[in-house]
Design a protein around this motif. Structure first.
Motif, short mmCIF file in Angstrom:
data_model
loop_
_atom_site.label_atom_id
_atom_site.label_comp_id
_atom_site.label_asym_id
_atom_site.label_seq_id
_atom_site.Cartn_x
_atom_site.Cartn_y
_atom_site.Cartn_z
N THR A 275 -2.91 0.71 4.15
CA THR A 275 -2.06 0.74 2.96
C THR A 275 -0.60 0.66 3.39
O THR A 275 -0.26 0.78 4.57
CB THR A 275 -2.28 2.04 2.17
N ARG B 295 2.00 3.43 -3.37
CA ARG B 295 1.33 2.71 -2.30
C ARG B 295 0.52 1.56 -2.84
O ARG B 295 0.11 1.57 -4.02
CB ARG B 295 0.44 3.65 -1.48
N ARG C 40 3.38 2.03 2.10
CA ARG C 40 4.21 2.87 1.21
C ARG C 40 5.41 2.06 0.72
O ARG C 40 6.15 1.49 1.53
CB ARG C 40 4.68 4.12 1.94
N LEU D 292 1.00 9.18 -5.43
CA LEU D 292 0.34 10.23 -4.65
C LEU D 292 -0.53 11.10 -5.56
O LEU D 292 -1.61 11.54 -5.17
CB LEU D 292 1.39 11.08 -3.93
N ALA E 53 -3.70 9.36 -6.12
CA ALA E 53 -4.53 9.48 -4.92
C ALA E 53 -5.18 10.84 -4.85
O ALA E 53 -6.36 10.98 -4.52
CB ALA E 53 -3.67 9.23 -3.67
N LEU F 135 -9.47 4.60 -2.55
CA LEU F 135 -8.10 4.28 -2.96
C LEU F 135 -7.90 2.78 -3.19
O LEU F 135 -7.16 2.38 -4.09
CB LEU F 135 -7.10 4.78 -1.92
N CYS G 211 -3.06 9.71 2.93
CA CYS G 211 -2.28 8.49 2.66
C CYS G 211 -1.39 8.10 3.84
O CYS G 211 -1.26 6.93 4.17
CB CYS G 211 -1.43 8.69 1.40
#
Length: 580
Positions: free
Chosen positions: A566, A574, A568, A539, A542, A530, A557
């Motif tokens: 990461t 992200r 959000r 998302l 991902a 990622l 995630c």
């Protein structure tokens, strides 16, 4: 300050000697002056040629007042033994010397008085011979006449010799009360010998177990802010009436001593003690029931609660026979109950090894709180066989035995059920009656895994009947790390939450979410993939990058957000927590 007590037969000139030494009459009661007989303790003081202060506790010499004599002598460790040149060794000389010897007193002087009436040399030689073999054998013998003053300068010089200053434990003050009275406008006052520690104005104290606070302190007639042992002290107390207090009670700092009605002690004689006796400790005279444990070892059951300490010296006296039974040294003011046949002999055997040391006390208990060790009077310092665990001291042998018990229990539970998570540490602490920190230390010594708050065997256990299903899942995830099975698929494999939790504890699986199971290292691999994307990413991106479902991508995630890999954003996308 030097504090000494007199001792010796009635009419041998103790009070006259004290009067000549200090310039003050020690007999304060009208009856004493009328009868020419000391009845109560007298307290006087003076300044020696060097400027050192000397306090003297003058005691009665008559046989009827031995209890009062002991109240003055027992708290001290320095004595003036008085023997008259014209009378020599007498009955009360012998009883007083027996008490001093029982206390192990080795400091002081022998004063042969009334040298104006008889040649002191024969009495001095006789006294030296009689003291041989006692703790007083090494004392200097001085001839003195209180009436003419002969020898008084030599006596003052002998008392003025420097001696070793006592160690001070400031929060372990103990003053043995020998007088209680009321002062108009001030309230209750107690006097006594401060045998240890330091007292200061406004200190919170207990007197005979009753709470109070120090209003005012006096020592040798002067108001002081603090008093340091050894000292004669008068303490003005708040919130306590004089009628509630008595001679023999102790004034102590709260939570610094061990009040007890039961103690194990060593005696200095082989004679069989009486079943009932009186224990003279400090200024107290406490009836006790005596139970022999073994050679020179006794269990003492006291009729009143007394703050005792390991190493305290006391006198056991048979009041019926009016004789000293012997000296007693407190070994343990908090002994265990004796239950069952042979318990006394077993206790004696336990006390034989290091009876007054920290190592012995910890060994006998297994676990001892540091604060309790100090209250018992033990010196808390590194000792062989003692392990410090937080605020507790643990016997190493006990810790090894506890570790073995925990290991055996955990392994037996694992054999019975390979998915067993192990018992909670808190439950083990309750079951073994030890602090949580001690259980954790024993589990670590046993090599058990305690990361989940339980004691479980470490490593990768075989999961028994579930092993084949877990291996099949491991093979599936090795081929495709993000091909996490659904709940129904897990159920088809026979992998319920209990089995999955066991596999996670064994570091064979990870669960970033309750319905997502991956192999160890999968999250690190996901982060690597990622973070290679151009931020921010969605998302959906991902999910595509990981080649998995939305369910799995969301769990991965969210887990990376929790790991602070990461972050959000408000719109749901992200980006890396740390910019590249």
């Amino acid at each position: 300050m030097l504090v000494v007590a007199t001792a010796g037969h009635v009419d041998h000139g103790k009070s006259a000697l004290v009067r000549a030494l200090t310039g003050t009459e020690p007999d304060r009661l009208a009856e004493e002056r009328r009868r020419g007989l000391t009845i109560e303790l007298g307290h006087v003081w003076t300044t020696l040629p060097s400027g050192r202060r000397l306090a003297v506790v003058d005691v009665p010499g008559h046989a009827d007042y031995v209890r009062t004599m002991l109240a003055g002598v027992v708290p001290l460790r320095t004595v003036l033994l008085v023997v008259a040149a014209d009378e020599g060794w007498s009955a009360q000389t012998a009883e007083h010397v027996a008490a001093l010897d029982a206390l192990g007193i080795r400091r002081g002087l022998v004063v042969v008085t009334k040298t104006d009436l008889a040649d002191p040399a024969p009495v001095a030689a006789d006294v030296r011979a009689r003291l041989a073999g006692t703790s007083l054998a090494g004392l200097d013998v001085l001839p003195v006449s209180a009436r003419t003053g002969d020898g008084m300068d030599a006596l003052r010089a002998a008392l003025d010799r420097p001696d070793e200053a006592p160690a001070v434990e400031e929060r372990r003050a103990r003053l043995w009360v020998d007088r209680v009275f009321t002062v108009r406008g001030a309230g209750t006052v107690v006097t006594g010998t401060l045998a240890s520690g330091r007292l200061a104005t406004s200190d919170a104290v207990l007197v005979g177990g009753r709470p109070s606070r120090i209003r005012r302190l006096e020592s040798l007639g002067s108001v002081v802010d603090e008093a340091l042992a050894p000292a004669r002290v008068a303490v003005n107390l708040r919130d306590l009436g004089a009628d509630a207090l008595h001679r023999g009670e102790a004034l102590v700092h709260p939570d610094a001593w061990w009040p007890t009605r039961l103690a194990d002690a060593a005696t200095d004689r082989d004679t069989d003690p009486p079943t009932h006796a009186v224990l003279h400790v400090g200024s107290a005279a406490v009836p006790v029931r005596v139970r022999p444990l073994g050679p020179r070892l006794l269990r003492l059951a006291l009729d009143a609660e007394v703050p005792l300490s390991v190493g305290d010296r006391a006198v056991l006296r048979d009041p019926g026979r009016r004789q000293v039974v012997g000296g007693a040294t407190v070994l343990d003011p908090d002994p265990p109950a004796l239950r069952g046949r042979g318990s006394a002999a077993r206790r004696a055997a336990d006390l034989a090894d290091d009876p007054t040391g920290l190592g012995g006390a910890v060994r006998r208990r297994g676990v001892l709180a540091v604060d309790d060790a100090r209250r018992l009077g033990l010196t808390v310092e590194p000792a062989a066989g003692v392990v410090a665990v937080g605020e507790h001291l643990v016997d190493e042998g006990f810790l090894d035995r506890l570790a073995g018990s925990l290991r055996d229990g955990a392994e037996e539970a694992r054999r019975a059920d390979p998915t067993d998570a192990g018992p909670p540490l808190a439950a083990l602490a309750r079951a073994h009656a030890v602090p949580d920190a001690v259980v954790r230390a024993a589990a670590a010594r046993a090599g058990l895994d305690t990361t989940a708050g339980r004691a479980a065997p470490a490593g990768h256990p075989d999961l028994g009947p579930h092993e084949a299903a877990v291996r099949a899942l491991e093979a599936r995830l090795a081929a495709d790390p993000f091909d996490a099975p659904t709940r129904p698929e897990l159920a088809d494999l026979g992998l319920d939450d209990r089995v999955l939790a066991a596999a996670v504890r064994a570091d064979r699986l990870v669960r970033p979410a309750p319905d997502v199971v991956l192999r160890p290292g999968a999250l690190d691999e996901a982060a690597e993939r990622l973070l290679a994307l151009d931020p921010p990413w969605t998302l959906a991106e991902a999910r595509e990058t990981l080649a998995t479902s939305r369910r799995v991508a969301l769990a991965v995630c969210t887990a990376l957000d929790a790991r602070r890999v990461t972050r959000r954003l408000p719109d749901g996308r992200r980006e890396p927590r740390t910019p590249r």
